[in-house]
Design a protein around this motif. Structure first.
Motif, mmCIF file in Angstrom:
data_model
loop_
_atom_site.group_PDB
_atom_site.id
_atom_site.type_symbol
_atom_site.label_atom_id
_atom_site.label_comp_id
_atom_site.label_asym_id
_atom_site.label_seq_id
_atom_site.Cartn_x
_atom_site.Cartn_y
_atom_site.Cartn_z
ATOM 1 N N GLU A 123 19.973 -1.889 14.804
ATOM 2 C CA GLU A 123 20.394 -1.043 15.898
ATOM 3 C C GLU A 123 20.131 0.518 15.523
ATOM 4 O OE1 GLU A 123 23.758 -1.445 18.071
ATOM 5 O OE2 GLU A 123 23.098 -3.836 18.385
ATOM 6 N N ARG A 124 20.848 0.806 14.344
ATOM 7 C CA ARG A 124 20.681 2.229 13.847
ATOM 8 C C ARG A 124 19.157 2.310 13.394
ATOM 9 N NH1 ARG A 124 24.623 3.389 9.149
ATOM 10 N NH2 ARG A 124 23.813 5.487 9.795
ATOM 11 N N PHE A 125 18.724 1.700 12.675
ATOM 12 C CA PHE A 125 17.146 1.740 12.308
ATOM 13 C C PHE A 125 16.203 2.021 13.638
ATOM 14 C CE2 PHE A 125 13.001 0.078 11.155
ATOM 15 C CZ PHE A 125 12.354 0.930 10.266
ATOM 16 N N ALA A 126 16.499 1.258 14.626
ATOM 17 C CA ALA A 126 15.760 1.130 15.692
ATOM 18 C C ALA A 126 15.920 2.588 16.450
ATOM 19 C CB ALA A 126 16.015 0.041 16.836
ATOM 20 N N ARG A 127 17.039 2.859 16.403
ATOM 21 C CA ARG A 127 17.433 4.402 17.187
ATOM 22 C C ARG A 127 17.306 5.522 16.539
ATOM 23 N NH1 ARG A 127 22.696 1.940 18.500
ATOM 24 N NH2 ARG A 127 23.560 2.866 16.776
ATOM 25 N N GLY A 128 16.523 5.415 15.036
ATOM 26 C CA GLY A 128 15.957 6.378 14.145
ATOM 27 C C GLY A 128 17.179 7.041 13.318
ATOM 28 N N GLU A 129 18.241 6.485 13.506
ATOM 29 C CA GLU A 129 19.525 7.255 12.715
ATOM 30 C C GLU A 129 19.209 6.994 11.187
ATOM 31 O OE1 GLU A 129 23.149 5.357 13.996
ATOM 32 O OE2 GLU A 129 22.631 5.938 16.049
ATOM 33 N N ILE A 130 18.639 6.046 10.466
ATOM 34 C CA ILE A 130 18.371 5.825 9.389
ATOM 35 C C ILE A 130 16.774 5.469 9.098
ATOM 36 C CG2 ILE A 130 20.584 5.027 8.597
ATOM 37 C CD1 ILE A 130 19.658 2.292 8.643
ATOM 38 N N TYR A 176 17.137 1.730 5.493
ATOM 39 C CA TYR A 176 17.337 0.270 6.004
ATOM 40 C C TYR A 176 17.258 -0.805 5.197
ATOM 41 C CZ TYR A 176 16.513 -3.788 8.991
ATOM 42 O OH TYR A 176 16.352 -4.927 9.418
ATOM 43 N N ASN A 177 16.082 -0.698 4.382
ATOM 44 C CA ASN A 177 15.808 -1.931 3.413
ATOM 45 C C ASN A 177 17.133 -2.041 2.253
ATOM 46 O OD1 ASN A 177 13.487 -2.676 4.474
ATOM 47 N ND2 ASN A 177 12.436 -1.402 3.432
ATOM 48 N N HIS A 178 17.266 -0.737 1.647
ATOM 49 C CA HIS A 178 18.699 -0.601 0.675
ATOM 50 C C HIS A 178 19.772 -1.080 1.452
ATOM 51 C CE1 HIS A 178 20.825 0.616 -2.507
ATOM 52 N NE2 HIS A 178 21.855 1.361 -1.692
ATOM 53 N N LYS A 179 20.152 -0.900 2.290
ATOM 54 C CA LYS A 179 21.497 -1.067 2.970
ATOM 55 C C LYS A 179 21.377 -2.801 3.389
ATOM 56 C CE LYS A 179 23.035 3.203 4.639
ATOM 57 N NZ LYS A 179 23.707 3.920 5.375
ATOM 58 N N LYS A 180 20.196 -3.146 3.796
ATOM 59 C CA LYS A 180 20.120 -4.712 4.084
ATOM 60 C C LYS A 180 20.093 -5.666 2.922
ATOM 61 C CE LYS A 180 15.899 -7.088 4.849
ATOM 62 N NZ LYS A 180 14.615 -7.286 5.338
ATOM 63 N N ASP A 181 19.672 -4.906 1.610
ATOM 64 C CA ASP A 181 19.620 -5.766 0.529
ATOM 65 C C ASP A 181 21.079 -5.680 -0.027
ATOM 66 O OD1 ASP A 181 17.050 -6.228 0.532
ATOM 67 O OD2 ASP A 181 16.849 -4.492 -0.925
ATOM 68 N N LEU A 182 21.841 -4.731 0.137
ATOM 69 C CA LEU A 182 23.283 -4.696 -0.168
ATOM 70 C C LEU A 182 24.184 -5.713 0.748
ATOM 71 C CD1 LEU A 182 23.992 -1.087 -0.268
ATOM 72 C CD2 LEU A 182 24.056 -2.485 -2.207
#
Length: 72
Positions: free
Chosen positions: A47-54, A59-65
Motif C-alpha cells: 500500500e505504501r508503494f502504491a501510494r508513492g510513499e516509498i 520497496y524491494n529492500h524492505k520486501k526482502d527484509l
C-alpha cells in the motif's frame, strides 16, 4: 421463576459478556497479524508503494527484509 432483579439481569449480563469476549479475544491474539492470522506487513508495504510513499528500491529492500525475517 428465578425471582427478583437477578432473574431479569442474568440474560443481559450473559449477552454483554459474550459480546465483550468476542471483541476482546481477536484483539488479544492480533500481535501484528490480521484476524485471519495472516501477517499484514506485506500488505502495508504494498500500500505504501502504491501510494508513492516509498520508491521501488525501498520497496524491494524492505520486501526482502520481511521475507527473510519470516523464514527465521
Amino acid at each position: 421463576m428465578m425471582g427478583g432483579w437477578f432473574g431479569m439481569m442474568i440474560i443481559p449480563i450473559i449477552i454483554i459478556g459474550i459480546i465483550v469476549f468476542m471483541v476482546y479475544k481477536p484483539m488479544q491474539n492480533n500481535n501484528g497479524k490480521d484476524i485471519g492470522g495472516r501477517d499484514n506487513s506485506m500488505d502495508i508495504l504494498s500500500e505504501r508503494f502504491a501510494r508513492g510513499e516509498i520508491n521501488e528500491d525501498e520497496y524491494n529492500h524492505k520486501k526482502d527484509l520481511i521475507l527473510n525475517y519470516k523464514k527465521q
